[in-house]
Design a protein around this motif. Sequence first.
Motif, PDB file in Angstrom:
ATOM      1  N   LYS A  76       0.814  -1.213   0.000  1.00 17.21           N
ATOM      2  CA  LYS A  76       0.000   0.000   0.000  1.00 17.21           C
ATOM      3  C   LYS A  76       0.852   1.270   0.000  1.00 17.21           C
ATOM      4  O   LYS A  76       0.323   2.358  -0.146  1.00 17.21           O
ATOM      5  CB  LYS A  76      -0.912   0.007   1.231  1.00 17.21           C
ATOM      6  N   GLU A  78       2.274   2.715   2.452  1.00 11.42           N
ATOM      7  CA  GLU A  78       1.852   3.580   3.556  1.00 11.42           C
ATOM      8  C   GLU A  78       3.038   4.383   4.078  1.00 11.42           C
ATOM      9  O   GLU A  78       4.174   3.951   4.014  1.00 11.42           O
ATOM     10  CB  GLU A  78       1.253   2.738   4.686  1.00 11.42           C
ATOM     11  N   THR A  82       1.146   2.243   9.833  1.00 11.25           N
ATOM     12  CA  THR A  82       0.679   0.989   9.230  1.00 11.25           C
ATOM     13  C   THR A  82       1.668   0.472   8.183  1.00 11.25           C
ATOM     14  O   THR A  82       1.480  -0.623   7.654  1.00 11.25           O
ATOM     15  CB  THR A  82      -0.713   1.160   8.577  1.00 11.25           C
ATOM     16  N   ALA A  83       2.717   1.250   7.891  1.00 13.87           N
ATOM     17  CA  ALA A  83       3.732   0.817   6.930  1.00 13.87           C
ATOM     18  C   ALA A  83       4.474  -0.398   7.486  1.00 13.87           C
ATOM     19  O   ALA A  83       4.758  -0.479   8.681  1.00 13.87           O
ATOM     20  CB  ALA A  83       4.709   1.946   6.646  1.00 13.87           C
TER      21      ALA A  83
END
Length: 153
Positions: A76, A78, A82-83
């Motif tokens: 994603k 990020e 949340t990465a």
Amino acid sequence: MKSTFVYCLVFVIIVSCNSSGDKPTGTNLNIEGTWQLVTGTLIENGDTTVTDYTKDQAMIKIINETHFSFLNHDLKKEKDSTAIFSAGGGRYLLEGDQYTEYLEYCNHREWEGHTFQFTINIDGDTLTQRGVEKIENLNVERYNIEKYTRVKS
């Protein structure tokens, strides 16, 4: 004298042909290359967690003649908490189907310096490794099953 020379020559040829150098002995598993993690299964305290590494995140393991490395990140891209990113590597030893990783580098530094033993199987372009990950001081003890496919160039 001539026969002694011939025997010595034959001996040298036999020894040099049977020399395995630094390669593991007794194995015909070709693990060298780049592998894409497809699924990971962790069994810990009776709970089973299966992660599909074809969605939301990707991980590769690169294995050469003496070392392995792994890279994992979210898909994603990020930029907040949340990465996901993890990486590590080190030496390994392969004897038959017994694969041992000596984790020398890891972004989770508390995992460095630990040894992990797995049983591996290769079926076509699929490598499966199974074994216990145990780090007492982190209270980690779990059975890990990882399924990889060989990355084609």
